[in-house]
Structure formats: C-alpha cells, structure tokens
Design an enzyme around this catalytic site. Structure first.
Site, short mmCIF file in Angstrom:
data_model
loop_
_atom_site.label_atom_id
_atom_site.label_comp_id
_atom_site.label_asym_id
_atom_site.label_seq_id
_atom_site.Cartn_x
_atom_site.Cartn_y
_atom_site.Cartn_z
N ASP A 185 42.75 24.89 104.14
CA ASP A 185 42.54 25.16 105.43
C ASP A 185 43.58 24.48 106.15
OD1 ASP A 185 39.86 26.60 107.27
OD2 ASP A 185 41.66 25.59 108.45
N ASP B 207 48.90 25.10 105.98
CA ASP B 207 48.98 26.61 106.40
C ASP B 207 49.44 27.39 105.02
OD1 ASP B 207 50.20 28.86 107.38
OD2 ASP B 207 50.03 27.60 109.39
N ASN C 56 41.36 34.36 102.45
CA ASN C 56 40.34 34.79 103.36
C ASN C 56 41.32 34.22 104.97
OD1 ASN C 56 37.88 34.84 105.04
ND2 ASN C 56 38.70 32.69 105.34
N TYR D 198 48.77 43.29 113.01
CA TYR D 198 47.47 42.89 112.28
C TYR D 198 47.15 43.74 111.28
CZ TYR D 198 42.76 41.15 111.62
OH TYR D 198 41.55 40.85 110.93
N LYS E 193 47.03 43.97 107.28
CA LYS E 193 45.69 44.12 106.44
C LYS E 193 45.90 45.21 105.59
CE LYS E 193 43.27 40.46 108.07
NZ LYS E 193 43.08 39.44 107.07
N1 NAD Z 1 35.47 38.01 112.28
C1 NAD Z 1 35.75 39.05 112.04
O1 NAD Z 1 35.00 39.89 112.76
C2 NAD Z 1 36.68 39.81 111.06
C3 NAD Z 1 36.89 41.13 110.81
C4 NAD Z 1 37.68 41.63 110.11
C5 NAD Z 1 38.46 40.68 109.32
N2 NAD Z 1 38.33 39.31 109.47
C6 NAD Z 1 39.15 38.67 108.45
O2 NAD Z 1 38.45 37.71 108.00
C7 NAD Z 1 39.06 36.71 107.80
C8 NAD Z 1 38.31 35.14 108.46
O3 NAD Z 1 37.91 35.66 109.54
P1 NAD Z 1 37.29 34.43 110.59
O4 NAD Z 1 36.53 35.25 111.90
O5 NAD Z 1 36.07 33.81 109.80
O6 NAD Z 1 38.28 33.73 110.96
P2 NAD Z 1 38.05 32.09 111.84
O7 NAD Z 1 39.34 32.24 112.71
O8 NAD Z 1 36.79 32.29 112.53
O9 NAD Z 1 38.43 31.09 110.81
C9 NAD Z 1 39.63 31.06 109.73
C10 NAD Z 1 39.69 29.82 109.32
O10 NAD Z 1 40.90 29.73 108.72
C11 NAD Z 1 41.81 28.65 109.00
N3 NAD Z 1 43.24 29.25 109.30
C12 NAD Z 1 43.67 30.30 109.90
N4 NAD Z 1 44.90 30.50 109.86
C13 NAD Z 1 45.47 29.64 108.64
C14 NAD Z 1 46.60 29.52 107.94
N5 NAD Z 1 47.49 29.95 108.34
N6 NAD Z 1 46.64 28.60 106.91
C15 NAD Z 1 45.26 28.05 106.43
N7 NAD Z 1 44.24 28.05 107.13
C16 NAD Z 1 43.92 28.89 108.12
C17 NAD Z 1 41.26 28.33 110.38
O11 NAD Z 1 41.60 27.13 110.42
C18 NAD Z 1 39.82 28.57 110.32
O12 NAD Z 1 39.12 27.56 109.76
C19 NAD Z 1 40.50 36.60 108.41
O13 NAD Z 1 41.20 37.10 107.54
C20 NAD Z 1 40.00 37.86 109.41
O14 NAD Z 1 41.21 38.64 109.72
C21 NAD Z 1 37.38 38.85 110.23
#
Ligand code: NAD
Length: 240
Positions: free
Chosen positions: A28, A54, A81, A151, A155
């Site tokens: 992370d 990152d 993720n 996005y 995806k």
């Molecule tokens: N939450 C939703 O409704 C939803 C819906 C569809 C898809 N997703 C996908 O699921 C995944 C997780 O979503 P979430 O809502 O838990 O995200 P979030 O933003 O709540 O958490 C993401 C985590 O990843 C870390 N992070 C972000 N970019 C990073 C990078 N470039 N390198 C390393 N760490 C990084 C952040 O610090 C954070 O801890 C994402 O890929 C998102 O696109 C989420």
C-alpha cells in the site's frame, strides 16, 4: 500479496487470507494503512510483511516481491486490488475535459500497476508451476460510469488482461481471474444516497468481495473468468 491492502476491500482480502493461515504481503502506498492492516494480521498469528509503495513504481514492486520471496519462499497468490478513479486526485470530469496527466494516472494505477505486480510474481509462479492472480475490476468495466471514462476503460482492460494472461500461463497451472465489485461500503459508509446500488437496495461489504477472492484462490480449474459481485446491479431491464 494484496495491493491496496491498507483499507476497505484490500484490507478485508488481506485479513481473509490471514484467517485461512496464509502469510500475507500487504502492499500500500499509505504506510499508516499498511501498518494498521499488518498489526491486525500479526494478531491472527501468521507472518506479514509490508511493501510501502505505489503500484506504479515498477522497481519498488519488483524489490518488494523479491523480499517477500526471500522471507516466505514464494508468492503464491497475487490480488491486484490497488486502484481508483480520478476522484483520488479530486479530478472527476467529463472525458472531453480530462487532462492527459489524469488519464495517465488512472490507467497507470489500475492497469499498469497490476501488470507490474503480475510480472514481478510470475517468474516465481512459473518456476513453482502454481499460482493464482486475481484482479479487482469493477462493474464500471461492464456498464460504464459517468465522469470516469478512463477508469471504466482501465477496469475493462483488466478483464482483457486476465483472459489473455490466463491463456499464456495455463500450462504452468496458474489461474488468472477477475472480480468485479458493484457499490461497496467504504470506510463504513453505506452509500445509500448513490444511484448504483444493487437490486438489494444497499451497498455490499468488503467481505462480499473477499469471499469471492478467497473462492477463486481455492480453485484450480477456473481461469480467465470475471465474477461480478454487485447485488444484481448489472442485471438486465427485466424488472416487474
Ligand atoms: N468501493 C467500491 O465501491 C468499488 C467498486 C468497484 C471496484 N472497486 C475497486 O476495488 C478496489 C479497492 O477499492 P476500495 O473502495 O477498497 O478503495 P479505497 O480507496 O478505499 O482503498 C484503496 C487502498 O489502496 C491504496 N492505494 C490506492 N492507490 C494505490 C497505489 N497506486 N499503490 C498502492 N496503494 C494504493 C490506498 O492507500 C488504500 O489503502 C479498487 O481497485 C477499486 O477500483 C471498488
């Protein structure tokens, strides 16, 4: 190894693997988030290491995977993720107005970051002739999402990547799949105000996603697939 394992969906996935007895690598870019997850994993009695970087930083990802392989012997499961939209930059906008730097950020974070991580773990998986790669896509890949053309495209590309890579690495007994979440609670917020909730009328939980990931991690004959976990949001228009 779970990228973006510091909170919400990634954290739920990391903890789910730890509960199953797996050693976990939490990657992370937020050191604080990564350490919090690591503390909770340690309390479950399994090994944990953090890679604070990152996923766009290819060199650091490769170095982190090397460290993980030294410490744990191998990386057997990768969950890509880490991701998000231009909202992370506060730059959601119509595509016609999107800045090229924002497009790069979104494509690099969601798609190329996942490619870097997959390339970092693949040599070890190929050598071991076993492995699972699970990419977290989104229903935005299937239906589009307003103000998030980049996005949705990134995806959707993850789904294509999963299929093509599944073909290439099948002979090494490596499975590559996607999980596509619908609206999922974030930081405990339920998102009732949002318009893209499931047929159930509420957002899913991070555990709804970690359950699907854990399922795929346990399968040897499912590959190149995309499991949609959205409470029915993407069902067709055949309502009563
Ligand atoms: N939450 C939703 O409704 C939803 C819906 C569809 C898809 N997703 C996908 O699921 C995944 C997780 O979503 P979430 O809502 O838990 O995200 P979030 O933003 O709540 O958490 C993401 C985590 O990843 C870390 N992070 C972000 N970019 C990073 C990078 N470039 N390198 C390393 N760490 C990084 C952040 O610090 C954070 O801890 C994402 O890929 C998102 O696109 C989420």
């Amino acid at each position: 190894m779970v990228t973006g394992g510091g909170k919400n969906i990634g954290k739920a996935i990391a903890l789910a693997f730890a509960r199953e007895g797996a050693n976990v690598v939490v990657c992370d870019y937020s050191g604080e988030n990564a350490l919090q997850t690591a503390k909770e994993i340690e309390a479950l009695g399994v090994g944990v290491i953090t890679i604070v970087c990152d996923v766009r930083d290819r060199e650091k990802i490769f170095a982190g995977v090397k460290d993980a392989e030294v410490r744990f012997g191998s990386v057997d499961i990768l969950v890509n993720n880490a991701g998000g939209s231009a909202a992370l930059l506060g730059k959601l906008t119509r595509f016609a107005d999107a800045e090229p730097e924002t497009l790069d950020f979104v494509i690099d974070t969601n798609l190329k970051g996942s490619m870097h991580c997959a390339q970092a773990v693949l040599p070890g998986m190929i050598q071991k002739r076993a492995g699972k790669i699970i990419n977290i896509s989104s229903i935005a890949a299937l239906c589009g999402l307003y103000d998030r053309v980049d996005y949705a495209a990134a995806k959707a590309a993850l789904i294509g990547m999963s299929k093509a890579l599944a073909m290439e690495v099948g002979e090494y007994n490596i499975c590559v799949n996607c999980v596509s979440p619908g609206a999922i609670q974030r930081d405990g917020a339920h998102w009732e105000h949002m318009t893209f909730l499931g047929e159930h009328g509420h957002a899913g939980t991070p555990e709804d996603i970690s359950d699907a990931v854990l399922f795929l991690a346990g399968q040897n004959f499912i590959t190149g697939q995309n499991i949609v976990v959205d409470g029915g949001r993407t069902l067709g228009p055949g309502h009563r």
